[in-house]
Design a protein around this motif. Structure first.
Motif, PDB file in Angstrom:
ATOM      1  N   ILE A   1      16.553  69.713  46.363  1.00  0.00           N
ATOM      2  CA  ILE A   1      18.020  69.697  46.498  1.00  0.00           C
ATOM      3  C   ILE A   1      18.451  69.630  47.966  1.00  0.00           C
ATOM      4  O   ILE A   1      19.622  69.871  48.293  1.00  0.00           O
ATOM      5  CB  ILE A   1      18.689  70.888  45.784  1.00  0.00           C
ATOM      6  N   GLY A   2      17.490  69.303  48.833  1.00  0.00           N
ATOM      7  CA  GLY A   2      17.827  69.039  50.222  1.00  0.00           C
ATOM      8  C   GLY A   2      18.017  70.270  51.086  1.00  0.00           C
ATOM      9  O   GLY A   2      18.736  70.221  52.089  1.00  0.00           O
ATOM     10  N   ARG A   3      17.382  71.365  50.716  1.00  0.00           N
ATOM     11  CA  ARG A   3      17.479  72.590  51.517  1.00  0.00           C
ATOM     12  C   ARG A   3      16.094  73.016  52.010  1.00  0.00           C
ATOM     13  O   ARG A   3      15.098  72.815  51.319  1.00  0.00           O
ATOM     14  CB  ARG A   3      18.112  73.725  50.709  1.00  0.00           C
ATOM     15  N   GLN A   4      16.053  73.614  53.178  1.00  0.00           N
ATOM     16  CA  GLN A   4      14.801  74.091  53.742  1.00  0.00           C
ATOM     17  C   GLN A   4      14.550  75.517  53.263  1.00  0.00           C
ATOM     18  O   GLN A   4      15.329  76.418  53.548  1.00  0.00           O
ATOM     19  CB  GLN A   4      14.860  74.065  55.270  1.00  0.00           C
ATOM     20  N   PRO A   5      13.453  75.741  52.522  1.00  0.00           N
ATOM     21  CA  PRO A   5      13.171  77.105  52.052  1.00  0.00           C
ATOM     22  C   PRO A   5      12.616  77.960  53.181  1.00  0.00           C
ATOM     23  O   PRO A   5      11.923  77.470  54.078  1.00  0.00           O
ATOM     24  CB  PRO A   5      12.121  76.890  50.961  1.00  0.00           C
ATOM     25  N   VAL A   6      12.894  79.249  53.116  1.00  0.00           N
ATOM     26  CA  VAL A   6      12.315  80.195  54.067  1.00  0.00           C
ATOM     27  C   VAL A   6      12.119  81.529  53.348  1.00  0.00           C
ATOM     28  O   VAL A   6      13.004  81.979  52.607  1.00  0.00           O
ATOM     29  CB  VAL A   6      13.194  80.334  55.338  1.00  0.00           C
ATOM     30  N   LEU A   7      10.937  82.133  53.501  1.00  0.00           N
ATOM     31  CA  LEU A   7      10.611  83.392  52.822  1.00  0.00           C
ATOM     32  C   LEU A   7      10.887  84.560  53.765  1.00  0.00           C
ATOM     33  O   LEU A   7      10.363  84.597  54.887  1.00  0.00           O
ATOM     34  CB  LEU A   7       9.140  83.409  52.403  1.00  0.00           C
ATOM     35  N   LEU A   8      11.692  85.525  53.296  1.00  0.00           N
ATOM     36  CA  LEU A   8      12.135  86.618  54.153  1.00  0.00           C
ATOM     37  C   LEU A   8      11.901  87.971  53.499  1.00  0.00           C
ATOM     38  O   LEU A   8      12.269  88.186  52.344  1.00  0.00           O
ATOM     39  CB  LEU A   8      13.630  86.458  54.479  1.00  0.00           C
ATOM     40  N   GLY A   9      11.293  88.874  54.250  1.00  0.00           N
ATOM     41  CA  GLY A   9      11.001  90.219  53.765  1.00  0.00           C
ATOM     42  C   GLY A   9       9.519  90.519  53.892  1.00  0.00           C
ATOM     43  O   GLY A   9       8.685  89.620  53.766  1.00  0.00           O
ATOM     44  N   ARG A  10       9.183  91.781  54.157  1.00  0.00           N
ATOM     45  CA  ARG A  10       7.785  92.148  54.403  1.00  0.00           C
ATOM     46  C   ARG A  10       6.864  91.812  53.231  1.00  0.00           C
ATOM     47  O   ARG A  10       5.796  91.243  53.408  1.00  0.00           O
ATOM     48  CB  ARG A  10       7.688  93.655  54.709  1.00  0.00           C
ATOM     49  N   SER A  11       7.282  92.191  52.019  1.00  0.00           N
ATOM     50  CA  SER A  11       6.398  91.942  50.876  1.00  0.00           C
ATOM     51  C   SER A  11       6.336  90.461  50.535  1.00  0.00           C
ATOM     52  O   SER A  11       5.308  89.970  50.076  1.00  0.00           O
ATOM     53  CB  SER A  11       6.834  92.769  49.664  1.00  0.00           C
ATOM     54  N   MET A  12       7.422  89.722  50.784  1.00  0.00           N
ATOM     55  CA  MET A  12       7.412  88.277  50.536  1.00  0.00           C
ATOM     56  C   MET A  12       6.374  87.603  51.437  1.00  0.00           C
ATOM     57  O   MET A  12       5.581  86.761  50.999  1.00  0.00           O
ATOM     58  CB  MET A  12       8.811  87.706  50.785  1.00  0.00           C
ATOM     59  N   GLU A  13       6.372  88.005  52.702  1.00  0.00           N
ATOM     60  CA  GLU A  13       5.404  87.458  53.652  1.00  0.00           C
ATOM     61  C   GLU A  13       3.980  87.867  53.264  1.00  0.00           C
ATOM     62  O   GLU A  13       3.051  87.059  53.321  1.00  0.00           O
ATOM     63  CB  GLU A  13       5.728  87.956  55.064  1.00  0.00           C
ATOM     64  N   LYS A  14       3.808  89.129  52.817  1.00  0.00           N
ATOM     65  CA  LYS A  14       2.466  89.634  52.498  1.00  0.00           C
ATOM     66  C   LYS A  14       1.853  88.890  51.317  1.00  0.00           C
ATOM     67  O   LYS A  14       0.734  88.365  51.421  1.00  0.00           O
ATOM     68  CB  LYS A  14       2.532  91.132  52.188  1.00  0.00           C
TER      69      LYS A  14
END
Length: 448
Positions: A263-276
């Motif tokens: 849908i033309g958006r850049q995803p980004v993962l945010l949060g300690r557990s999301m990164e882990k």
């Protein structure tokens, strides 16, 4: 051979799972989990700095004193998958036992991170990786086997302890997914074989979370289609879209990342557990994310990313954040309180690709989080999700496949056991004879 089961944790609540099986002189512990809701009701509790006795008193980790009553040696500690209600107490309790922690590669990596963050105890247990389908000897007469299952975290198994008296199948947690988004389908063929091999299944310990819900649990591929439909429907919205899901649900995170790009958006993962969880899955090659996917867990890195999103335009990004249960310190909750540089505006969309865990403190926190988001004008898209647990028809299929001599319901409160007890009774089991509804700290003798 004497066979007995100690039901240590998770038999009066959803959380802090721990069960021990003694076969002769050999003992295997299945799961050592945390009841997160008992921690979250306290402000600023840092479990890594707390003593196990204090956490036991809080009801946050299993009270394992019943282990002293079992006559034998612990040969293995076996977590079934990487959720905290199954591995969160390993860093507090495992050092009491001279036994390795045996688990699948992804689960072992998460256990390793839990131990690394522990500040109170030195956990020196060996960490042994075993793939689904693998086996290992437990003493001279018993064997441990891992059977592949599908759940809302990757690399999940149901362990089976094969004894001369029959097999003990530890059935927490799973759903019957034959078309998973990541990983292999549930190995029902192997379960049927185990039900008909040797002495058959002496005991089946089952997760009762959805036992009162009719039908079967849909596949993760159904949730993926639902998510794609929702995201496509808001593709033309030129404001902010935010998504949240279980950090450990790598298949769902993968779908969110892919559909953001569509849908033309850049995803980004945010949060300690999301990164882990996602970082670990990518590092171990369980998932292939785009090279430019940002993962940020540290508070300052997250806030810098939010500032960049505001400067470059919210319409260009999809932040995938922690906080689907309304956890007080998670990203989405902070966003709702206006504590981040990301400014929610009237009409912005928040997608909850998760269900509220049916527990009063979770439900209260989630309600509060939703109200804060609505006060800022956010539009909420709820329950874009499928459960990781069996419903009625899945339970019937498992009983038919395994044909166990004894059944022990688990992973629920006493009232939560009731639907499963009724279901098992309809299949010929009788409470007090071969159907054992029990509580924490009890021992059930199956073979004397």
């Amino acid at each position: 051979m004497e066979v007995e089961i100690a039901t240590i944790g998770g038999y009066e609540e959803v959380g802090r799972q721990m069960t021990a099986v003694r076969a002769g002189d050999d003992i295997v512990i299945f799961d050592m989990g945390l009841n997160l809701s008992k921690v979250l009701i306290h402000d600023n509790v840092e479990t890594e700095r707390m003593h196990s006795l204090d956490l036991i008193d809080m009801g946050a980790i299993p009270d394992d004193r019943v282990m002293s009553e079992l006559e034998g040696d612990v040969k293995a500690i076996v977590p079934t998958h990487g959720h905290l209600d199954h591995i969160g107490a390993i860093s507090k309790l495992a050092h009491r036992y001279d036994a390795p922690v045996v688990a699948t590669p992804y689960t072992i990596e998460l256990v390793k991170q839990e131990i690394k963050g522990e500040e109170k105890f030195g956990v020196q247990n060996d960490l042994v990786k075993m793939e689904a389908g693998g086996t290992m000897s437990i003493g001279d007469k018993n064997e441990l086997e891992f059977v592949n299952v599908t759940h809302s975290v990757i690399d999940a198994i149901n362990p089976v302890l094969h004894t001369p008296e029959g097999s003990v199948v530890y059935g927490l947690d799973k759903r019957m997914d034959h078309t998973p988004v990541l990983g292999d389908p549930i190995d029902m063929k192997r379960f049927r074989e185990i039900g008909r091999e040797g002495e058959g299944v002496l005991c089946y310990i089952e997760d009762c979370t959805n036992a009162g819900r009719k039908g079967r649990t849909p596949s993760e591929s159904v949730a993926r289609r639902h998510l794609k439909d929702v995201m496509t429907s808001i593709e033309d919205y030129d404001g902010g879209i935010v998504a949240t899901t279980f950090s450990s649900h790598i298949a769902r995170v993968k779908s969110l990342v892919e559909f953001a790009d569509e849908i033309g958006r850049q995803p980004v993962l945010l949060g300690r557990s999301m990164e882990k969880y996602s970082g670990t899955a990518e590092r171990l090659d369980f998932v292939d994310f785009p090279d430019d996917l940002g993962m940020y867990g540290h508070r300052k890195s997250v806030d810098r990313t939010f500032k960049r999103i505001m400067n470059d335009g919210k319409e260009n990004f999809l932040p995938i954040v922690t906080g689907h249960q309304g956890e007080p310190r998670a990203m989405l909750t902070r966003m709702g309180r206006g504590e981040t540089p990301y400014e929610l505006e009237d009409g912005d969309k928040v997608l909850f690709s998760a269900r509220v865990i049916p527990e009063p403190s979770n439900e209260g926190q989630r309600y509060q989080s939703e109200q804060l988001l609505k006060m800022q004008g956010a539009r909420l898209y709820d329950d874009i999700h499928v459960s990781g647990h069996l419903r009625e028809e899945g339970h019937y299929q498992m009983l038919q496949a395994l044909q166990p001599q004894n059944v022990i319901p688990g992973h629920q409160s006493m009232s939560g056991f009731a639907p499963y007890v009724s279901l098992a009774e309809s299949q010929g089991y009788k409470l007090g004879r071969d159907l054992h509804a029990t509580s924490n700290g009890n021992r059930i003798t199956l073979v004397e």
